[in-house]
Design an enzyme around this catalytic site. Structure first.
Site, PDB file in Angstrom:
ATOM      1  N   ASP A  14       9.446  10.364  27.894  1.00  0.00           N
ATOM      2  CA  ASP A  14       9.662   9.178  27.071  1.00  0.00           C
ATOM      3  C   ASP A  14      11.163   8.933  26.986  1.00  0.00           C
ATOM      4  O   ASP A  14      11.925   9.823  26.591  1.00  0.00           O
ATOM      5  CB  ASP A  14       9.090   9.380  25.664  1.00  0.00           C
ATOM      6  CG  ASP A  14       7.569   9.356  25.652  1.00  0.00           C
ATOM      7  OD1 ASP A  14       6.965   9.224  26.731  1.00  0.00           O
ATOM      8  OD2 ASP A  14       6.981   9.480  24.558  1.00  0.00           O
ATOM      9  N   ASP A  60      -3.251   1.243  23.035  1.00  0.00           N
ATOM     10  CA  ASP A  60      -2.763   2.086  21.947  1.00  0.00           C
ATOM     11  C   ASP A  60      -3.450   1.649  20.667  1.00  0.00           C
ATOM     12  O   ASP A  60      -3.490   0.452  20.373  1.00  0.00           O
ATOM     13  CB  ASP A  60      -1.248   1.939  21.801  1.00  0.00           C
ATOM     14  CG  ASP A  60      -0.524   2.143  23.128  1.00  0.00           C
ATOM     15  OD1 ASP A  60      -0.947   3.027  23.883  1.00  0.00           O
ATOM     16  OD2 ASP A  60       0.458   1.431  23.395  1.00  0.00           O
TER      17      ASP A  60
END
Length: 239
Positions: free
Chosen positions: A8, A129
């Site tokens: 990330d 998500d």
């Protein structure tokens, strides 16, 4: 089942967030390309990348870090975060990215997902998500009334390569993945489903694999923290 180690990216560094909150970032390294090379050396078949700044900005922000990773490794990489136009998709694929992940745009402009999947077969995934079964967008900052399964089913005939399903409340929390919800989604659609959020131990991976319907799992913090031994995990999944 494929294990996707996660990198990330925030401000050019490798970080992990807690519950997707940018102000709860832990920095794990300042050389993302070196981290990707370590994952490749360990035997990983894929690398999962997220441009966190890009997810909020709506356009690529950590492009230099991603390009450095692509130049360093030979295994395929997938990227999500800030990819919301055909031009951006085309640019990333030209630069060697094996798969783009479309999240916010899958809710706001599903026609773009369909167009991209037609234009770049096998190279477009949808990132879903969710909090409590409802889809969140724009770096998880905005919650919608769209249900996860409804969104996934709407792309059944689009030629999407995979769905990456993240339970936001599990992400970075080291509490284990939402196996029940992920398995239910995988059984509801024919598109391969990759589990993300909370994968923090070898038993988590085995439980996901043993559903028989989940095609992959993404793990980040657990690998960096040492809670999940990458070599052991890869051997177990191959075995």
């Amino acid at each position: 089942m494929i294990l996707y180690p996660a990198i990330d990216l925030k401000d050019g560094q490798c970080v992990r967030l807690l519950h997707g909150e940018m102000d709860k970032a832990t920095v794990f390294g300042d050389d993302p390309a070196a981290q990707a090379a370590k994952f490749e050396a360990a035997g990983c078949e894929w690398v999962h990348l997220v441009d966190l700044n890009g997810a909020f900005a709506g356009e690529p922000v950590n492009a230099a870090a991603v390009e450095a990773i692509l130049a360093r490794i030979k295994v395929p990489a997938q990227l999500g975060g800030g990819i919301r136009t055909m031009a951006t998709i085309a640019t990333w694929i030209e630069k060697g990215l094996s798969r783009v992940i479309l999240g916010t745009v899958a809710v706001e402009n599903p026609a773009l997902v369909r167009e991209a999947a037609r234009e770049f077969p096998g190279k477009v995934a949808v990132g879903i998500d969710a909090r409590g079964g409802r889809v969140a967008t724009k770096g998880w900052a905005e919650e919608t009334d769209v249900m996860v399964t409804d969104l996934a089913r709407s792309f059944e005939d689009a030629g999407v390569a995979a769905i990456i399903y993240t339970d936001i409340m599990r992400d970075g929390a080291m509490t284990g993945p939402n196996i029940e919800a992920t398995e239910a989604l995988a059984r509801a659609v024919s598109i391969p489903v990759i589990a993300s959020g909370g994968v923090s131990s070898l038993p988590d991976l085995i439980a996901l694999r043993d559903t028989g319907v989940i095609s992959g799992a993404i793990s980040g913090r657990a690998i960096y923290d040492g809670a999940l031994d990458l070599g052991q995990a890869l051997a177990a999944l191959k075995g």
